[in-house]
Scaffold this active site. Structure first.
Site, PDB file in Angstrom:
ATOM      1  N   GLY A  56       0.791  -1.223   0.000  1.00 47.90           N
ATOM      2  CA  GLY A  56       0.000   0.000   0.000  1.00 47.90           C
ATOM      3  C   GLY A  56       0.826   1.278   0.000  1.00 47.90           C
ATOM      4  CE  LYS A  59       5.583  -3.012  -2.908  1.00 52.71           C
ATOM      5  NZ  LYS A  59       4.573  -2.725  -1.891  1.00 52.71           N
ATOM      6  NE  ARG A  86      -4.282  -6.895  -4.681  1.00 52.40           N
ATOM      7  CZ  ARG A  86      -3.092  -6.326  -4.487  1.00 52.40           C
ATOM      8  NH1 ARG A  86      -2.601  -5.495  -5.384  1.00 52.40           N
ATOM      9  NH2 ARG A  86      -2.407  -6.553  -3.396  1.00 52.40           N
ATOM     10  NE  ARG A 179      -4.026  -2.177  -2.994  1.00 48.24           N
ATOM     11  CZ  ARG A 179      -2.855  -2.759  -2.776  1.00 48.24           C
ATOM     12  NH1 ARG A 179      -1.770  -2.290  -3.357  1.00 48.24           N
ATOM     13  NH2 ARG A 179      -2.757  -3.802  -1.987  1.00 48.24           N
ATOM     14  NE  ARG A 190      -2.092  -7.853   1.503  1.00 45.67           N
ATOM     15  CZ  ARG A 190      -1.432  -8.002   0.360  1.00 45.67           C
ATOM     16  NH1 ARG A 190      -0.710  -7.023  -0.091  1.00 45.67           N
ATOM     17  NH2 ARG A 190      -1.513  -9.117  -0.325  1.00 45.67           N
TER      18      ARG A 190
END
Ligand code: GDP
Ligand code: ADP
Length: 311
Positions: A56, A59, A86, A179, A190
């Site tokens: 997140g 990158k 995804r 996101r 995460r």
């Protein structure tokens, strides 16, 4: 070195590696003697760029910006992963989505440059993924985690290592939530992992550069600057070299670091440009799979060019 007659220009020159870094590494890994052949690849490739950072942090966004602005310059190393795609992700473009058993076998067979278990899934960079980008004459970008970066650092691949940091943990959490690609459970996992990743990214000595992604545009400018891309558009993209035709009748000789292949064409009118030179002075021994830096060109043996080019 061997030259295979009748092969395509890109597949006709092979090197037997003796005591290169790769061979030493593999010998140590397998605990036995290792014989490695690598394909002679003309020209050279620029250092790959390894980009790491917590989930997140941005990158992917930064890499996309780079690839969009410099499409002929950068190529993405498409990793393998056991996580599910995804919604917007395409197999072979964002990742090679694969089964754990298949990936584990390929890892055992030595097909991976590095791999790691991240957030409960297996991720890895195949040797082919990196080499395919270099073969296309582009600079390879790897988006991998800190463990993977550590493995690449210890490998024979000479790369630039960049770690991307979030301005705050709170901002990181907001980006991950905004996101909208992970479940709540995955987001929490995460975020838990992010703290250790940031700690290691900053202190492990793996990364030569740390960039803070607070303002996206500013971070992107800093990234370009450290890749030497600020100012006018770079023009150092080398066109792919042309192929060479190896004739069936030829003799081979060697002068210093140049190997000369003399092609015996009977007709005099065809006999100009009948000498092919392989300059091996800039070879970078170094599989996995390829030996780069080979310079191949035709010489006109009936002109002074021969002496000029060989002096
Ligand atoms: N070691 C390693 N890590 C990878 C590879 N590909 C992706 N990753 C890392 O795996 C982590 C999770 O990636 P992903 O599931 O795409 O989630 P995201 O980082 O939130 O976009 C990130 O830290 C990636 O940098 C790989 O080939 N090797
Ligand atoms: N500097 C930034 N400021 C605000 N949002 C950002 C910034 N950089 C990236 N984002 C957003 O944060 C989210 C995560 O970015 P992403 O590139 O997917 O991260 P990563 O690949 O590191 O997991 C995306 O929705 C992206 O648009």
């Amino acid at each position: 070195m061997i030259i295979i007659r009748g092969s395509t220009p890109d597949d006709c020159i092979w090197f037997l590696e003796a005591d290169t870094k790769y061979v030493k590494e593999q010998r140590k890994f397998w605990g036995t003697e290792v014989v490695a052949w690598s394909r002679g690849v003309r020209g050279d490739a620029e250092k790959p760029v390894v980009i790491s950072g917590p989930s997140g942090v941005g990158k992917g966004t930064l890499i996309n910006m780079l690839m969009k602005e410099f499409p002929s310059m950068f190529g993405f190393s498409v990793s393998h992963t056991t996580r599910a795609p995804r919604g917007n992700e395409k197999n072979g473009v964002h990742y090679h989505f694969t089964d754990r058993s298949v990936m584990e076998k390929d890892i055992k067979d030595g097909k991976f440059l590095e791999f790691a278990s991240v957030h409960g899934n297996l991720y890895g960079t195949s040797i082919e993924a990196v080499e395919a980008v270099a073969d296309s004459g582009k600079r390879c970008i790897l988006d991998i985690d800190v463990q993977g970066a550590r493995s690449v650092r210890a490998s024979s691949l000479d790369a630039i290592f960049i770690f991307i940091c979030p301005p705050t943990m709170r901002e990181l959490e907001e980006r991950l939530r905004a996101r909208g690609t992970e479940t709540e459970e995955q987001i929490l996992k995460r975020l838990r992992n992010a703290e250790a990743e940031i700690e290691q990214g900053k202190s492990s000595g793996i990364f030569g550069h740390i960039l803070y992604n607070d303002n996206l545009e500013e971070c992107y400018e800093n990234l370009k600057e450290l890749l030497g891309l600020n100012g006018s558009a770079p023009t150092n993209h080398k066109p792919s070299p042309k192929g060479i035709d190896l004739p069936s009748n030829h003799s081979v000789s060697k002068i210093d670091n140049k190997i000369l292949i003399n092609c015996e064409t009977p007709e005099l009118e065809k006999a100009s440009k009948n000498l092919i030179a392989l300059d091996v002075s800039s070879l970078k021994g170094g599989a996995p799979g390829r030996t780069r830096g080979l310079n191949v060109y035709a010489l006109d043996s009936f002109s002074d060019g021969l002496n000029e080019k060989l002096s």
